[in-house]
Enzyme design. Structure first.
Site, PDB file in Angstrom:
ATOM      1  N   LYS A  46      40.108  53.407  33.499  1.00 17.68           N
ATOM      2  CA  LYS A  46      39.439  52.192  34.002  1.00 17.68           C
ATOM      3  C   LYS A  46      39.290  52.259  35.521  1.00 17.68           C
ATOM      4  CE  LYS A  46      43.933  49.873  34.040  1.00 17.68           C
ATOM      5  NZ  LYS A  46      44.858  49.075  33.219  1.00 17.68           N
ATOM      6  N   ARG A 144      48.406  37.493  29.331  1.00 23.32           N
ATOM      7  CA  ARG A 144      47.201  37.927  30.036  1.00 23.32           C
ATOM      8  C   ARG A 144      46.121  38.256  29.020  1.00 23.32           C
ATOM      9  NH1 ARG A 144      46.907  43.464  33.591  1.00 23.32           N
ATOM     10  NH2 ARG A 144      47.302  44.319  31.538  1.00 23.32           N
ATOM     11  N   TYR A 267      43.697  46.493  68.664  1.00 28.44           N
ATOM     12  CA  TYR A 267      43.409  45.049  68.728  1.00 28.44           C
ATOM     13  C   TYR A 267      44.681  44.236  68.932  1.00 28.44           C
ATOM     14  CZ  TYR A 267      38.613  45.622  67.034  1.00 28.44           C
ATOM     15  OH  TYR A 267      37.298  45.954  66.908  1.00 28.44           O
ATOM     16  N   MET A 320      38.599  48.627  61.331  1.00 28.16           N
ATOM     17  CA  MET A 320      37.685  48.780  60.190  1.00 28.16           C
ATOM     18  C   MET A 320      37.386  50.250  59.900  1.00 28.16           C
ATOM     19  SD  MET A 320      33.809  47.313  59.734  1.00 28.16           S
ATOM     20  CE  MET A 320      34.259  45.590  59.920  1.00 28.16           C
TER      21      MET A 320
HETATM   22  C1  LIG Z   1      46.026  49.786  32.966  1.00 28.77           C
HETATM   23  C2  LIG Z   1      46.656  49.783  31.631  1.00 28.77           C
HETATM   24  C3  LIG Z   1      47.405  50.881  31.186  1.00 28.77           C
HETATM   25  C4  LIG Z   1      47.769  52.034  32.080  1.00 28.77           C
HETATM   26  O1  LIG Z   1      48.807  51.615  32.928  1.00 28.77           O
HETATM   27  P1  LIG Z   1      49.474  52.591  34.011  1.00 28.77           P
HETATM   28  O2  LIG Z   1      50.608  51.798  34.538  1.00 28.77           O
HETATM   29  O3  LIG Z   1      48.420  52.854  35.014  1.00 28.77           O
HETATM   30  O4  LIG Z   1      49.889  53.813  33.294  1.00 28.77           O
HETATM   31  C5  LIG Z   1      47.857  50.884  29.867  1.00 28.77           C
HETATM   32  N1  LIG Z   1      47.602  49.835  29.055  1.00 28.77           N
HETATM   33  C6  LIG Z   1      46.910  48.748  29.458  1.00 28.77           C
HETATM   34  C7  LIG Z   1      46.693  47.626  28.524  1.00 28.77           C
HETATM   35  C8  LIG Z   1      46.424  48.675  30.764  1.00 28.77           C
HETATM   36  O5  LIG Z   1      45.760  47.593  31.169  1.00 28.77           O
END
Ligand SMILES: *Cc1c(COP(=O)(O)O)cnc(C)c1O
Length: 377
Positions: A46, A144, A267, A320
């Site tokens: 992802k 969630r 800055y 930046m």
């Molecule tokens: C992002 C995610 C993972 C992977 O998690 P990591 O900690 O990056 O290994 C696995 N399962 C779900 C549901 C996730 O959202």
């Protein structure tokens, strides 16, 4: 030691080298940790494979034999399908309202998290006149995504009302604190997941993200689901990271300045020289994903970079497009205009930079900027 691409032909101010060989080695290492041989290792890709590039990462993993991928949303899923026609691809966001047809057209498997989503996916299947595959997610503590455990029976009944429409290919849950060994919530989540699984005999299961793979309870079930550790993040509670670094970021030195004790830099003059100091300005800043929170004051150290083999601390506020380094102790030849400072690599990992910035390594990776030249090895 990783052999890195020679940056001399790079005219961008930063060079991000993604070591796909190390990434594949990390995937193999995680797969080899499975409690037994039947257990498969998926890859979570992802957010553009945690910022490192979904296409090159997926191509490398598919060539190495990875057959199951997890993406966040439909667009990532459609790209994943174009990249890997044969792979199993799960979409963690599930069926967003109205997206059923596109998910089905790309042969994606949504991770269903509510009775409403089960209904919508079943409706898509009925309209198409063929069964559709999906995962079912139980929420064991995140609140969630996923069905509450108490709805497991209702979900089983709902699926039974739609015979031949939705085929469950995976049961899932996700840890709240898998990086904390011994946290009581881990055992409770595993018990609750097992209780929900009883309603779905013979459906494969998956619970372990990267740090879940390392939990002493070994909650590996049928499929490991790592993301972060593939990309070189430390999934353990030890400072010694068992994973190989994947992201190597070097940034060009654009200018140098010699300052006297009492002079300030950056800055708001948040840093003051305590000794005659040689400063080097490098060409990446918060617009390139290097957090302002890695800024350094005289009373609070910030990030650091390696110049000519020497660790050089950040000085003052991260700008930046630039960061100032104290290169007084670095070899002169390496710390001149045109030289390179290593921000991420073998010496400084994503977890260290994140720790110095008060963020998590996941955030460092996923925010790596678009302005770097990228090389894949
Ligand atoms: C992002 C995610 C993972 C992977 O998690 P990591 O900690 O990056 O290994 C696995 N399962 C779900 C549901 C996730 O959202």
């Amino acid at each position: 030691m990783t052999i890195l691409h020679d940056p001399s032909d790079t005219h961008e101010s930063g060079l991000l080298t993604v070591d796909l060989t190390a990434m594949v080695a990390n995937w193999r290492q995680l797969a080899a940790m499975a409690a037994d041989r039947r257990i498969d290792c998926a890859a979570v890709v992802k957010a553009d494979a945690y910022g490192l590039g979904q296409a090159p990462v997926m191509n490398a993993l598919a060539a190495a034999g990875c057959r199951t991928f997890f993406v966040a949303n439909l667009a990532e899923g459609e790209l994943a399908r174009r990249l890997t026609p044969e792979a199993t691809i799960y979409v963690l966001d599930g069926v967003t309202p109205g997206a059923g047809d596109r998910l089905a057209a790309a042969n994606l498997r949504p991770v269903l998290g509510s009775l409403a989503e089960i209904d919508e996916w079943a409706q898509t299947a009925r309209a198409l006149g063929r069964p559709l595959d999906a995962a079912l997610h139980f929420d064991t503590g995140m609140n969630r995504f996923g069905l509450p455990v108490r709805e497991a029976g209702a979900a089983a009944a709902r699926l039974a009302e739609n015979p031949g429409h939705v085929r469950l290919t995976l049961l899932m849950s996700h840890f709240v604190s898998s990086q904390l060994h011994g946290a009581p919530i881990n055992a409770r989540q595993i018990a609750d997941f097992d209780a929900s699984r009883r309603f779905f005999p013979n459906v494969p299961a998956s619970m372990a993200n990267s740090s879940g793979v390392f939990l002493p309870e070994r909650p590996h079930y049928d499929l490991l689901r790592p993301g972060y550790a593939l990309y070189g993040g430390n999934p353990t509670t030890h400072p010694d990271n068992p994973m190989r670094p994947v992201a190597h970021l070097r940034v060009r030195i654009l200018a140098t300045h010699d300052v006297l004790p009492g002079e300030t830099a950056g800055y708001d003059a948040t840093w003051t020289a305590q000794r005659p100091t040689r400063l080097a300005t490098i060409g990446a800043g918060y617009a390139d994903g290097l957090p302002v929170s890695a800024s350094a004051r005289i009373d609070k150290p910030g990030g650091a970079a390696i110049v000519g083999g020497v660790r050089c601390p950040f000085v003052g506020r991260v700008s930046m497009d630039s960061i100032i380094l104290d290169v007084t102790d670095a070899p002169l030849a390496a710390s001149q205009r045109g030289g390179w400072a290593e921000i991420l690599g073998d010496s400084i990992g994503v977890d260290e930079l994140a720790g110095r910035a008060g963020v998590i390594g996941y955030e460092i990776l996923t925010r790596l900027g678009r302005r770097y030249a990228r090389r894949y090895i």
